[in-house]
Scaffold this motif. Structure first.
Motif: not given
Length: 88
Positions: A31-37, A67-74, A79-81
Motif C-alpha cells: 500500500x502507499x504510505x504517505x509521510x514515511x519516505x 513509499x510502497x510498504x507492506x499492507x497493514x504496516x503504514x 504514516x498515513x494511507x
C-alpha cells in the motif's frame, strides 16, 4: 490511424502501465504510505504535484511523499494511507 489500431494502442499502453506498477512495488500485498519516505527515497511523484518522479523528495517524512510498504504496516511506521488534503 484507424479505430482498431487506436484501440490496440490504448490496450497496449494500459497493459504496460499495469506491468510497470507491479514492477515498481505496488501490488495486492503493498500500500502507499504517505509521510514515511526519506529525502531522495520516495517511490513516485508527490501528491501535491511538486514533482512527478521517484527519488525527488527534498526532506524526510514530507506528508506529500510516499513509499510502497507492506499492507497493514503504514500507520505503525508513523504514516498515513491517504494523501494530505490539497491546499487551495
Amino acid at each position: 490511424m484507424d479505430k482498431r489500431t487506436m484501440i490496440a494502442a490504448a490496450l497496449a499502453a494500459a497493459c504496460a502501465a499495469g506491468a510497470a506498477h507491479a514492477q515498481m512495488g505496488g501490488g495486492a500485498d503493498k500500500e502507499k504510505c504517505y509521510g514515511v519516505a526519506k529525502a531522495g527515497q520516495n517511490d513516485c511523484g508527490s501528491s501535491d504535484g511538486a514533482h512527478g518522479c521517484a527519488s525527488m523528495a527534498q526532506t524526510d517524512n514530507a506528508p506529500t511523499e510516499w513509499k510502497w510498504v507492506a499492507k497493514g504496516t503504514c500507520e505503525k511506521l508513523g504514516g498515513k494511507t491517504t494523501p494530505p488534503p490539497k491546499e487551495k
